[in-house]
Design a protein around this motif. Structure first.
Motif, mmCIF file in Angstrom:
data_model
loop_
_atom_site.group_PDB
_atom_site.id
_atom_site.type_symbol
_atom_site.label_atom_id
_atom_site.label_comp_id
_atom_site.label_asym_id
_atom_site.label_seq_id
_atom_site.Cartn_x
_atom_site.Cartn_y
_atom_site.Cartn_z
ATOM 1 N N VAL A 28 -89.842 19.818 25.134
ATOM 2 C CA VAL A 28 -89.651 20.486 24.565
ATOM 3 C C VAL A 28 -87.903 19.557 24.282
ATOM 4 C CG1 VAL A 28 -90.255 22.378 24.677
ATOM 5 C CG2 VAL A 28 -88.432 21.311 25.959
ATOM 6 N N ILE A 29 -87.507 19.389 23.078
ATOM 7 C CA ILE A 29 -86.903 19.380 22.355
ATOM 8 C C ILE A 29 -85.758 20.473 22.381
ATOM 9 C CG2 ILE A 29 -87.604 16.932 21.304
ATOM 10 C CD1 ILE A 29 -86.619 18.633 18.572
ATOM 11 N N PHE A 30 -84.009 20.240 22.177
ATOM 12 C CA PHE A 30 -82.965 21.148 21.802
ATOM 13 C C PHE A 30 -83.623 23.159 21.587
ATOM 14 C CE2 PHE A 30 -80.162 23.101 18.998
ATOM 15 C CZ PHE A 30 -78.864 23.764 20.422
ATOM 16 N N LEU A 31 -83.825 23.933 22.751
ATOM 17 C CA LEU A 31 -84.269 24.997 21.934
ATOM 18 C C LEU A 31 -83.522 25.687 21.009
ATOM 19 C CD1 LEU A 31 -86.001 27.283 22.653
ATOM 20 C CD2 LEU A 31 -84.367 28.237 24.647
ATOM 21 N N GLN A 86 -62.589 15.420 28.462
ATOM 22 C CA GLN A 86 -63.507 13.894 27.869
ATOM 23 C C GLN A 86 -65.119 14.223 27.023
ATOM 24 O OE1 GLN A 86 -61.287 11.384 26.673
ATOM 25 N NE2 GLN A 86 -59.833 12.793 27.903
ATOM 26 N N GLY A 87 -65.024 14.269 26.137
ATOM 27 C CA GLY A 87 -66.710 14.154 25.375
ATOM 28 C C GLY A 87 -67.551 13.284 26.562
ATOM 29 N N GLN A 88 -69.022 14.429 26.803
ATOM 30 C CA GLN A 88 -69.371 13.943 27.561
ATOM 31 C C GLN A 88 -71.145 13.913 26.773
ATOM 32 O OE1 GLN A 88 -69.273 12.485 30.953
ATOM 33 N NE2 GLN A 88 -66.745 12.711 30.575
ATOM 34 N N ASP A 89 -71.600 12.864 27.715
ATOM 35 C CA ASP A 89 -73.188 13.135 27.089
ATOM 36 C C ASP A 89 -74.347 14.031 28.504
ATOM 37 O OD1 ASP A 89 -73.529 11.079 25.167
ATOM 38 O OD2 ASP A 89 -73.699 9.243 25.929
ATOM 39 N N VAL A 90 -74.507 15.431 27.830
ATOM 40 C CA VAL A 90 -74.846 16.350 28.942
ATOM 41 C C VAL A 90 -76.634 16.423 28.278
ATOM 42 C CG1 VAL A 90 -74.534 18.738 29.036
ATOM 43 C CG2 VAL A 90 -72.576 17.498 28.416
ATOM 44 N N TYR A 91 -76.969 16.674 29.580
ATOM 45 C CA TYR A 91 -78.597 16.851 29.613
ATOM 46 C C TYR A 91 -78.974 17.917 30.117
ATOM 47 C CZ TYR A 91 -83.630 16.508 30.344
ATOM 48 O OH TYR A 91 -85.159 16.327 29.903
ATOM 49 N N VAL A 92 -79.585 19.219 29.005
ATOM 50 C CA VAL A 92 -79.694 19.957 29.824
ATOM 51 C C VAL A 92 -81.085 20.590 30.288
ATOM 52 C CG1 VAL A 92 -79.255 22.925 28.785
ATOM 53 C CG2 VAL A 92 -78.052 21.328 28.001
ATOM 54 N N PRO A 93 -81.435 21.114 31.224
ATOM 55 C CA PRO A 93 -82.233 20.984 31.602
ATOM 56 C C PRO A 93 -83.231 22.576 31.145
ATOM 57 C CG PRO A 93 -80.776 20.509 33.830
ATOM 58 C CD PRO A 93 -80.052 21.126 32.441
ATOM 59 N N GLY A 94 -84.643 22.172 31.448
ATOM 60 C CA GLY A 94 -85.281 23.719 30.334
ATOM 61 C C GLY A 94 -84.802 25.353 31.436
ATOM 62 N N ASP A 95 -84.547 25.581 30.608
ATOM 63 C CA ASP A 95 -83.902 27.149 31.358
ATOM 64 C C ASP A 95 -85.062 27.880 31.894
ATOM 65 O OD1 ASP A 95 -82.681 29.456 31.906
ATOM 66 O OD2 ASP A 95 -83.647 30.164 30.068
ATOM 67 N N THR A 143 -92.250 20.052 33.226
ATOM 68 C CA THR A 143 -90.974 19.260 34.035
ATOM 69 C C THR A 143 -89.903 19.605 32.985
ATOM 70 O OG1 THR A 143 -91.577 18.138 31.433
ATOM 71 C CG2 THR A 143 -93.370 18.062 33.408
ATOM 72 N N ASN A 144 -88.828 19.076 33.890
ATOM 73 C CA ASN A 144 -86.858 19.067 33.912
ATOM 74 C C ASN A 144 -86.756 20.607 33.726
ATOM 75 O OD1 ASN A 144 -87.277 16.280 33.523
ATOM 76 N ND2 ASN A 144 -87.981 16.454 31.487
ATOM 77 N N VAL A 145 -87.513 21.453 34.233
ATOM 78 C CA VAL A 145 -86.701 22.760 35.075
ATOM 79 C C VAL A 145 -85.288 22.533 35.786
ATOM 80 C CG1 VAL A 145 -86.618 25.372 35.488
ATOM 81 C CG2 VAL A 145 -88.976 23.550 34.416
ATOM 82 N N GLY A 146 -84.277 23.386 34.564
ATOM 83 C CA GLY A 146 -82.957 23.416 35.799
ATOM 84 C C GLY A 146 -83.371 23.732 37.390
ATOM 85 N N VAL A 147 -83.155 23.586 38.428
ATOM 86 C CA VAL A 147 -82.727 24.599 39.691
ATOM 87 C C VAL A 147 -81.744 24.532 40.108
ATOM 88 C CG1 VAL A 147 -84.997 24.158 39.695
ATOM 89 C CG2 VAL A 147 -83.937 22.014 40.219
ATOM 90 N N ASN A 148 -80.508 25.195 39.836
ATOM 91 C CA ASN A 148 -79.142 24.867 39.980
ATOM 92 C C ASN A 148 -79.815 26.265 41.105
ATOM 93 O OD1 ASN A 148 -76.804 26.621 40.422
ATOM 94 N ND2 ASN A 148 -75.985 25.654 38.509
ATOM 95 N N LYS A 201 -84.337 13.280 39.231
ATOM 96 C CA LYS A 201 -82.187 11.944 39.217
ATOM 97 C C LYS A 201 -81.791 13.195 38.146
ATOM 98 C CE LYS A 201 -83.893 8.028 42.085
ATOM 99 N NZ LYS A 201 -83.622 6.455 41.260
ATOM 100 N N THR A 202 -80.759 13.183 38.142
ATOM 101 C CA THR A 202 -79.648 13.524 37.401
ATOM 102 C C THR A 202 -78.287 13.428 37.566
ATOM 103 O OG1 THR A 202 -79.533 15.442 36.529
ATOM 104 C CG2 THR A 202 -80.068 15.885 38.498
ATOM 105 N N THR A 203 -77.894 13.425 36.785
ATOM 106 C CA THR A 203 -76.782 12.896 37.239
ATOM 107 C C THR A 203 -75.315 14.476 36.081
ATOM 108 O OG1 THR A 203 -75.979 12.496 34.451
ATOM 109 C CG2 THR A 203 -76.594 10.713 36.409
ATOM 110 N N GLY A 204 -76.306 15.165 36.310
ATOM 111 C CA GLY A 204 -75.456 16.521 36.340
ATOM 112 C C GLY A 204 -76.402 18.400 36.566
ATOM 113 N N GLU A 205 -76.934 19.297 35.874
ATOM 114 C CA GLU A 205 -77.502 19.503 36.451
ATOM 115 C C GLU A 205 -78.268 19.668 37.588
ATOM 116 O OE1 GLU A 205 -76.509 23.281 36.979
ATOM 117 O OE2 GLU A 205 -74.704 23.766 35.845
ATOM 118 N N PRO A 206 -78.806 19.998 38.581
ATOM 119 C CA PRO A 206 -79.765 19.743 38.933
ATOM 120 C C PRO A 206 -81.379 20.595 38.066
ATOM 121 C CG PRO A 206 -79.036 21.459 40.421
ATOM 122 C CD PRO A 206 -78.221 20.720 39.634
#
Length: 391
Positions: free
Chosen positions: A6-9, A188-197, A219-224, A247-252
């Motif tokens: 999926v893309i941006f919700l 500072q502005g960042q590139d943010v990848y938002v995992p699946g909710d 796939t790519n579900v957020g597991v914070n 692998k991720t640089t932001g939310e697990p």
């Protein structure tokens, strides 16, 4: 096993948030697969010429109250009929201590007028409830205050705000349940990848656990860790689920694979509740098919969601034949109980609507869902995705 990317919700809540910031002068581009925000700093926010309408988003109205508390102009915030029934005093109280002036309707309800203060005062605030929305509102105000702000949580709640603040170069000290921050340097502005909710993924995790001969990979579900209570409950109940970290640089995030399993009852309460509060309606459905008595307790917060979810979940599942009893702070569910068809309603609550749609997959007769349009608040393609997986 099927995969769907999926893309941006473009859920109503996300679109309402974008609309509010545009009214405040922020340039935002909504593209096919991403959102581009051209930030100029919080000082560049300007007074809106009209009331700010958050639609059905409780997160948006409460967090915006914190942001606008430190802006030197007046703003008015409102939302749909559901928002106008939800408690705002829990945010108004701490922001008032910080010297902002907020005026709500009788009972602390929206619409809310926020008269911002350009020199907010930091506070030490012991949270009376475990609420990430309230916490985040205070943190957003604290970022603008002249003195230090400390928030002490009752229980650990979702920490997306803290993580994102750090990603954008902000400074916040975290010591267990205590959060401390001062007026922030320029972010500072960042590139943010938002995992699946994971709250949306939960409906498919439960559906695959209940529908015979199912296997689904998400796939790519957020597991914070502050959000993975649903995974712990599934494990406790004997679900067949595996998790592969990405692998991720932001939310697990991780890929989750789940297949049909025989389930047993469990008890859900205490510090686990804030980590799965939005998933409790679908967990209640899961429990109707588990062997034994499942008890959900310490979940009073369900009463102040889009509906009183304790009563609504019990009433609608009882209509389908479930053995479920509402309590003052949760639910008692005996299972397994076969579900039959019937006419049910979302009552304007997206999570109730999706839960009932999943119930229709295991009911012996058709389930007719009234007010199904409420689901577009958080998941506009929900029925398409369910149909695709059911092929």
């Amino acid at each position: 096993m099927k995969q769907r990317f999926v893309i941006f919700l473009k859920g109503d809540d996300c679109l309402s948030t974008i609309a509010v910031f545009r009214q405040l002068g922020v340039a935002i581009e909504l593209e096919a697969d991403c959102v581009r925000v051209h930030g100029q700093g919080i000082a560049a926010l300007r007074q809106a010429t009209d009331i700010l309408d958050v639609g059905n988003s409780g997160t948006t109205i409460r967090l915006m109250m914190g942001i606008l508390a430190g802006r030197p102009f007046t703003s008015r915030l409102t939302g749909d009929l559901s928002i106008q029934k939800r408690p705002m005093n829990r945010v108004i109280a701490p922001l008032t201590l910080m010297q902002a002036t907020l005026k709500a309707q009788p009972g602390g309800l929206a619409p809310v007028e926020v008269n911002g203060h350009s020199q907010l005062r930091g506070i030490h605030y012991d949270m009376p409830v475990a609420s990430a929305q309230v916490k985040s509102a205070i943190l957003f105000a604290g970022m603008q205050s002249e003195t230090e702000t400390t928030v002490v949580e009752k229980e650990k709640s979702r920490d997306h705000t803290e993580r994102m603040l750090q990603q954008f170069g902000g400074e916040i000290a975290i010591d267990g349940l205590t959060l401390t921050l001062k007026k922030q340097p320029e972010l500072q502005g960042q590139d943010v990848y938002v995992p699946g909710d994971i709250s949306s993924a939960a409906f498919f995790l439960v559906a695959a656990s209940l529908v015979a001969n199912s296997q689904v990979r998400l796939t790519n579900v957020g597991v914070n860790p502050t959000r993975t209570g649903i995974l712990e409950v599934l494990a406790q109940m004997g679900a067949n689920i595996t998790q592969t970290a990405n692998k991720t640089t932001g939310e697990p995030m991780a890929d989750l694979t789940v297949s049909t399993a025989k389930l047993t009852a469990t008890e859900i309460g205490g510090s686990l509740i804030p980590r799965l509060i939005d998933e409790l309606p679908i967990i209640a459905l899961l429990a109707t098919q588990a062997t034994g008595t499942t008890v959900i307790k310490n979940a009073e917060e369900l009463k102040v969601k889009e509906t009183n979810r304790i009563d609504t979940v019990a009433t609608e599942l009882q209509t389908l034949g479930a053995d479920i009893i509402p309590t003052a702070d949760g639910l008692i569910i005996n299972g397994p109980t076969p579900l039959h068809g019937g006419l049910v309603s979302s009552h304007g609550d997206h999570r109730i609507g999706m839960m009932l749609a999943v119930a229709g997959l295991i009911a012996s007769e058709p389930v007719e869902l009234a007010d199904a349009a409420a689901i577009t608040v958080s998941y506009p393609t929900f029925f398409e995705d369910i149909a695709e997986l059911a092929k």
